[in-house]
Design a protein around this motif. Structure first.
Motif, PDB file in Angstrom:
ATOM      1  N   ALA A  48       0.882  -1.169   0.000  1.00 38.21           N
ATOM      2  CA  ALA A  48       0.000   0.000   0.000  1.00 38.21           C
ATOM      3  C   ALA A  48       0.915   1.213   0.000  1.00 38.21           C
ATOM      4  O   ALA A  48       2.082   1.108   0.364  1.00 38.21           O
ATOM      5  CB  ALA A  48      -0.906   0.009   1.229  1.00 38.21           C
ATOM      6  N   SER A  49       0.394   2.364  -0.421  1.00 40.95           N
ATOM      7  CA  SER A  49       1.245   3.544  -0.506  1.00 40.95           C
ATOM      8  C   SER A  49       0.425   4.814  -0.338  1.00 40.95           C
ATOM      9  O   SER A  49      -0.784   4.764  -0.088  1.00 40.95           O
ATOM     10  CB  SER A  49       2.005   3.546  -1.838  1.00 40.95           C
ATOM     11  OG  SER A  49       1.115   3.540  -2.931  1.00 40.95           O
ATOM     12  N   LEU A  50       1.111   5.940  -0.485  1.00 49.43           N
ATOM     13  CA  LEU A  50       0.497   7.254  -0.309  1.00 49.43           C
ATOM     14  C   LEU A  50       0.748   8.120  -1.537  1.00 49.43           C
ATOM     15  O   LEU A  50       1.756   7.967  -2.224  1.00 49.43           O
ATOM     16  CB  LEU A  50       1.111   7.954   0.907  1.00 49.43           C
ATOM     17  CG  LEU A  50       0.917   7.285   2.247  1.00 49.43           C
ATOM     18  CD1 LEU A  50       1.855   7.877   3.283  1.00 49.43           C
ATOM     19  CD2 LEU A  50      -0.529   7.407   2.699  1.00 49.43           C
ATOM     20  N   THR A  51      -0.143   9.048  -1.765  1.00 49.45           N
ATOM     21  CA  THR A  51       0.060  10.055  -2.802  1.00 49.45           C
ATOM     22  C   THR A  51      -0.748  11.295  -2.455  1.00 49.45           C
ATOM     23  O   THR A  51      -1.723  11.233  -1.699  1.00 49.45           O
ATOM     24  CB  THR A  51      -0.333   9.525  -4.204  1.00 49.45           C
ATOM     25  OG1 THR A  51       0.122  10.436  -5.203  1.00 49.45           O
ATOM     26  CG2 THR A  51      -1.829   9.334  -4.350  1.00 49.45           C
ATOM     27  N   ILE A  52      -0.328  12.418  -3.013  1.00 51.60           N
ATOM     28  CA  ILE A  52      -1.126  13.643  -2.978  1.00 51.60           C
ATOM     29  C   ILE A  52      -1.618  13.838  -4.399  1.00 51.60           C
ATOM     30  O   ILE A  52      -0.823  13.877  -5.338  1.00 51.60           O
ATOM     31  CB  ILE A  52      -0.293  14.844  -2.501  1.00 51.60           C
ATOM     32  CG1 ILE A  52       0.114  14.662  -1.037  1.00 51.60           C
ATOM     33  CG2 ILE A  52      -1.089  16.147  -2.685  1.00 51.60           C
ATOM     34  CD1 ILE A  52       1.020  15.745  -0.496  1.00 51.60           C
ATOM     35  N   GLN A  53      -2.933  13.930  -4.553  1.00 50.70           N
ATOM     36  CA  GLN A  53      -3.529  14.025  -5.879  1.00 50.70           C
ATOM     37  C   GLN A  53      -4.745  14.928  -5.853  1.00 50.70           C
ATOM     38  O   GLN A  53      -5.205  15.359  -4.790  1.00 50.70           O
ATOM     39  CB  GLN A  53      -3.938  12.636  -6.381  1.00 50.70           C
ATOM     40  CG  GLN A  53      -2.897  11.912  -7.175  1.00 50.70           C
ATOM     41  CD  GLN A  53      -2.439  12.711  -8.393  1.00 50.70           C
ATOM     42  OE1 GLN A  53      -3.197  13.473  -9.001  1.00 50.70           O
ATOM     43  NE2 GLN A  53      -1.181  12.551  -8.743  1.00 50.70           N
ATOM     44  N   GLU A  54      -5.282  15.145  -7.051  1.00 52.64           N
ATOM     45  CA  GLU A  54      -6.502  15.940  -7.193  1.00 52.64           C
ATOM     46  C   GLU A  54      -7.620  15.303  -6.384  1.00 52.64           C
ATOM     47  O   GLU A  54      -7.824  14.090  -6.428  1.00 52.64           O
ATOM     48  CB  GLU A  54      -6.912  16.016  -8.665  1.00 52.64           C
ATOM     49  CG  GLU A  54      -8.189  16.790  -8.857  1.00 52.64           C
ATOM     50  CD  GLU A  54      -8.618  16.926 -10.303  1.00 52.64           C
ATOM     51  OE1 GLU A  54      -9.840  16.921 -10.540  1.00 52.64           O
ATOM     52  OE2 GLU A  54      -7.740  17.043 -11.174  1.00 52.64           O
ATOM     53  N   ASN A  55      -8.364  16.146  -5.659  1.00 53.95           N
ATOM     54  CA  ASN A  55      -9.442  15.627  -4.811  1.00 53.95           C
ATOM     55  C   ASN A  55     -10.830  16.063  -5.280  1.00 53.95           C
ATOM     56  O   ASN A  55     -11.787  15.971  -4.540  1.00 53.95           O
ATOM     57  CB  ASN A  55      -9.224  16.056  -3.358  1.00 53.95           C
ATOM     58  CG  ASN A  55      -9.292  17.563  -3.181  1.00 53.95           C
ATOM     59  OD1 ASN A  55      -9.519  18.314  -4.121  1.00 53.95           O
ATOM     60  ND2 ASN A  55      -9.091  18.020  -1.960  1.00 53.95           N
ATOM     61  N   PHE A  56     -10.933  16.515  -6.530  1.00 50.44           N
ATOM     62  CA  PHE A  56     -12.221  17.005  -7.026  1.00 50.44           C
ATOM     63  C   PHE A  56     -12.908  15.996  -7.939  1.00 50.44           C
ATOM     64  O   PHE A  56     -14.044  15.617  -7.710  1.00 50.44           O
ATOM     65  CB  PHE A  56     -12.035  18.346  -7.751  1.00 50.44           C
ATOM     66  CG  PHE A  56     -13.317  18.887  -8.322  1.00 50.44           C
ATOM     67  CD1 PHE A  56     -14.272  19.426  -7.488  1.00 50.44           C
ATOM     68  CD2 PHE A  56     -13.563  18.834  -9.682  1.00 50.44           C
ATOM     69  CE1 PHE A  56     -15.473  19.906  -8.007  1.00 50.44           C
ATOM     70  CE2 PHE A  56     -14.752  19.312 -10.209  1.00 50.44           C
ATOM     71  CZ  PHE A  56     -15.716  19.855  -9.365  1.00 50.44           C
ATOM     72  N   ASP A  57     -12.221  15.552  -8.973  1.00 51.17           N
ATOM     73  CA  ASP A  57     -12.811  14.676  -9.983  1.00 51.17           C
ATOM     74  C   ASP A  57     -12.400  13.222  -9.739  1.00 51.17           C
ATOM     75  O   ASP A  57     -11.227  12.876  -9.883  1.00 51.17           O
ATOM     76  CB  ASP A  57     -12.347  15.122 -11.376  1.00 51.17           C
ATOM     77  CG  ASP A  57     -12.989  14.332 -12.501  1.00 51.17           C
ATOM     78  OD1 ASP A  57     -13.693  13.331 -12.223  1.00 51.17           O
ATOM     79  OD2 ASP A  57     -12.778  14.708 -13.664  1.00 51.17           O
ATOM     80  N   PRO A  58     -13.343  12.346  -9.358  1.00 51.33           N
ATOM     81  CA  PRO A  58     -13.002  10.947  -9.057  1.00 51.33           C
ATOM     82  C   PRO A  58     -12.471  10.166 -10.267  1.00 51.33           C
ATOM     83  O   PRO A  58     -11.862   9.116 -10.092  1.00 51.33           O
ATOM     84  CB  PRO A  58     -14.304  10.347  -8.548  1.00 51.33           C
ATOM     85  CG  PRO A  58     -15.376  11.289  -8.969  1.00 51.33           C
ATOM     86  CD  PRO A  58     -14.755  12.635  -9.164  1.00 51.33           C
ATOM     87  N   THR A  59     -12.643  10.678 -11.471  1.00 52.79           N
ATOM     88  CA  THR A  59     -12.089   9.959 -12.626  1.00 52.79           C
ATOM     89  C   THR A  59     -10.564  10.015 -12.628  1.00 52.79           C
ATOM     90  O   THR A  59      -9.921   9.155 -13.238  1.00 52.79           O
ATOM     91  CB  THR A  59     -12.649  10.501 -13.964  1.00 52.79           C
ATOM     92  OG1 THR A  59     -12.291  11.878 -14.117  1.00 52.79           O
ATOM     93  CG2 THR A  59     -14.164  10.331 -14.037  1.00 52.79           C
ATOM     94  N   VAL A  60      -9.987  11.003 -11.933  1.00 53.81           N
ATOM     95  CA  VAL A  60      -8.528  11.034 -11.783  1.00 53.81           C
ATOM     96  C   VAL A  60      -8.074   9.783 -11.043  1.00 53.81           C
ATOM     97  O   VAL A  60      -7.117   9.115 -11.441  1.00 53.81           O
ATOM     98  CB  VAL A  60      -8.065  12.313 -11.041  1.00 53.81           C
ATOM     99  CG1 VAL A  60      -6.583  12.236 -10.674  1.00 53.81           C
ATOM    100  CG2 VAL A  60      -8.338  13.543 -11.875  1.00 53.81           C
ATOM    101  N   GLN A  61      -8.774   9.441  -9.988  1.00 53.48           N
ATOM    102  CA  GLN A  61      -8.435   8.242  -9.214  1.00 53.48           C
ATOM    103  C   GLN A  61      -8.566   6.984 -10.066  1.00 53.48           C
ATOM    104  O   GLN A  61      -7.691   6.104 -10.031  1.00 53.48           O
ATOM    105  CB  GLN A  61      -9.335   8.142  -7.989  1.00 53.48           C
ATOM    106  CG  GLN A  61      -9.159   9.292  -7.019  1.00 53.48           C
ATOM    107  CD  GLN A  61     -10.277   9.352  -6.006  1.00 53.48           C
ATOM    108  OE1 GLN A  61     -10.816   8.330  -5.601  1.00 53.48           O
ATOM    109  NE2 GLN A  61     -10.637  10.555  -5.595  1.00 53.48           N
TER     110      GLN A  61
END
Length: 142
Positions: A48-61
């Motif tokens: 498992a890991s960590l990241t900082i990413q966009e938190n608005f559009d779930p399609t990014v995930q």
């Protein structure tokens, strides 16, 4: 007053996913009395890991998870497969991302951008209990 504060948070994942943990980390930081310094967020796992990413559009995930699946497919040949076909791909995905994040703290808040969130990435197919260790170093309220 200069201080070092530690805490371990526990999260239940649902299998391959990106779980936003920004709120839980922010709540701990607020309760800790942190004012100004550095927060280290550390994932205590190798699949498992960590990241900082966009938190608005779930399609990014969705796109990021698909990219990681393409980069380390379960259908590949791996020597290490003790825990199943997702075992070695999970380790590769952890290596491609990060197990540690460093975030500045200013005026008691993480200095994240407007669209940034902290995510715990679960690389295994099944659910797991994951531990995230937090360490704040800096100035805190008495």
């Amino acid at each position: 007053m200069f201080t070092v504060l530690h805490e371990t948070l526990s999260f239940r994942t649902t299998g391959k996913s990106m779980l936003t943990i920004t709120g839980e980390v922010s709540r701990w930081l607020n309760q800790s009395g942190a004012v100004s310094g550095t927060l280290t967020v550390f994932c205590k796992h190798t699949s498992a890991s960590l990241t900082i990413q966009e938190n608005f559009d779930p399609t990014v995930q969705q796109d990021l998870l698909q990219y990681l699946d393409d980069a380390a497919p379960e259908s590949g040949y791996y020597e290490h497969s003790l825990e199943g076909p997702d075992d070695m791909p999970a380790h590769i995905k952890t290596m491609l991302t990060s197990v540690s994040l460093t975030i500045p703290v200013d005026a008691g808040h993480m200095a994240l951008g407007q669209w940034q969130g902290i995510y715990l990435l679960e690389h295994r197919a099944r659910a797991h209990q994951r531990e995230i260790h937090l360490c704040f170093t800096g100035l805190a309220r008495d």
